[in-house]
Design an enzyme around this catalytic site. Sequence first.
Site, short mmCIF file in Angstrom:
data_model
loop_
_atom_site.label_atom_id
_atom_site.label_comp_id
_atom_site.label_asym_id
_atom_site.label_seq_id
_atom_site.Cartn_x
_atom_site.Cartn_y
_atom_site.Cartn_z
N ARG A 56 0.81 -1.23 0.00
CA ARG A 56 0.00 0.00 0.00
C ARG A 56 0.83 1.27 0.00
O ARG A 56 0.45 2.24 -0.62
CB ARG A 56 -1.05 -0.03 1.13
N THR A 57 1.98 1.26 0.68
CA THR A 57 2.75 2.50 0.72
C THR A 57 3.27 2.84 -0.67
O THR A 57 3.10 3.95 -1.17
CB THR A 57 3.92 2.39 1.73
N LYS A 86 25.55 -5.21 -6.48
CA LYS A 86 26.92 -5.05 -6.99
C LYS A 86 27.80 -4.30 -5.99
O LYS A 86 28.92 -3.90 -6.33
CB LYS A 86 26.91 -4.30 -8.32
N ARG A 107 12.13 3.42 0.89
CA ARG A 107 11.91 2.51 2.02
C ARG A 107 13.15 1.64 2.16
O ARG A 107 13.63 1.07 1.17
CB ARG A 107 10.68 1.62 1.79
N HIS A 135 8.21 6.02 10.22
CA HIS A 135 7.35 5.88 9.04
C HIS A 135 6.44 7.11 9.02
O HIS A 135 5.24 7.02 9.27
CB HIS A 135 6.53 4.59 9.16
C1 NCD Z 1 3.72 -0.72 7.96
C2 NCD Z 1 5.21 -0.72 7.81
O1 NCD Z 1 5.73 -0.99 6.73
O2 NCD Z 1 5.87 -0.41 8.78
N1 NCD Z 1 3.01 -0.95 6.79
C3 NCD Z 1 2.60 0.11 6.06
O3 NCD Z 1 3.39 0.88 5.56
N2 NCD Z 1 1.28 0.30 5.95
C4 NCD Z 1 3.26 -1.62 9.02
C5 NCD Z 1 3.69 -3.05 9.00
O4 NCD Z 1 4.36 -3.49 8.09
O5 NCD Z 1 3.30 -3.73 9.94
#
Ligand code: NCD
Length: 308
Positions: A56-57, A86, A107, A135
């Site tokens: 989703r992100t 690499k 990320r 986050h």
């Molecule tokens: C979260 C994350 O990646 O920290 N997910 C997200 O971005 N909606 C929460 C999770 O992974 O539990």
Amino acid sequence: MGKRHHVIEARQFDREMLEGELFPLADEMKILAARGGASILSRRIMASLFYQPSTRTRLSFESAMYRLGGEVISTENAKEFSSTIKGESLEDTIRVVGAFAHVIVLRHPADDAAIRAAEVSRVPVINAGSGTDQHPTQALLDLYTIKKELGHIDSISIALVGDLLRGRTVRSLAYLLAKFRNIRIVFVYGEGMAVHEGILEHLTEHGVPFSHTHDLARIASEVDVIYMTRFQKEWIADNAASLQAAYDTTLFTEEVAQRLPAHAIVLHPLPRNQEIYEAFDSDPRAAYFRQSDNGVPIRMALLRTVIA
Ligand code: NCD
């Protein structure tokens, strides 16, 4: 925050910026998206660089960019499908990608990844999750959802539930909540999954009262928001199964639902494992899918704000 600024951690925002600029802009973005989008960011390119899994992100950032008329270049599994394999450093990757895009959405499993990236980047970096630490864009959409659902953020009691040791969404959200008035936090976690001392110190400094329990049902009648999170098993090398048993005392059960006030809401950053039973999804207090929907307008508002 303004043009060309990075989005690194929840603490960088102040409530005036959130309530005066970002949230109203997200409201506008929602309307705009419902009308089929706009060309505000046409000829702008977003690079999404994901070294850890995400659905989703990443997709909501990419959707947000397309809805603003922009373009997306993307590496979904940067750990394996980029020059990292690499031996290239994160810093070099960021230096190079800055020539290909007007913004980088990152990320990464390292806690300091976004800070390191921002130091060398010539374009804004947006932290889409760094290690077990931060986050910020998730926390922004969490807070936006609370405002939309309850009408206010001040004066709420909120239970932050789950694997609080490793969950980065709870950490970012706790920092943002400390900017509001008359907030009360209950940390609900399995044995050995307590939130970091640093966050507790921050809350104390900002006059936010908090308490701890392992038993979600015991405090369910006292809160306006329950924020569930999953057991973060991917950060644990072995004996994850035995640790998970401790986490089970914090599950959202039918008993919890019965005790929860009628006006309250239940949030979850998703993905969900077994922590909320599925039949609860049709309850009006189950706000987690509406919360997830809010990811697109919040990320549209952020992209609109940081891209020159
Ligand atoms: C979260 C994350 O990646 O920290 N997910 C997200 O971005 N909606 C929460 C999770 O992974 O539990």
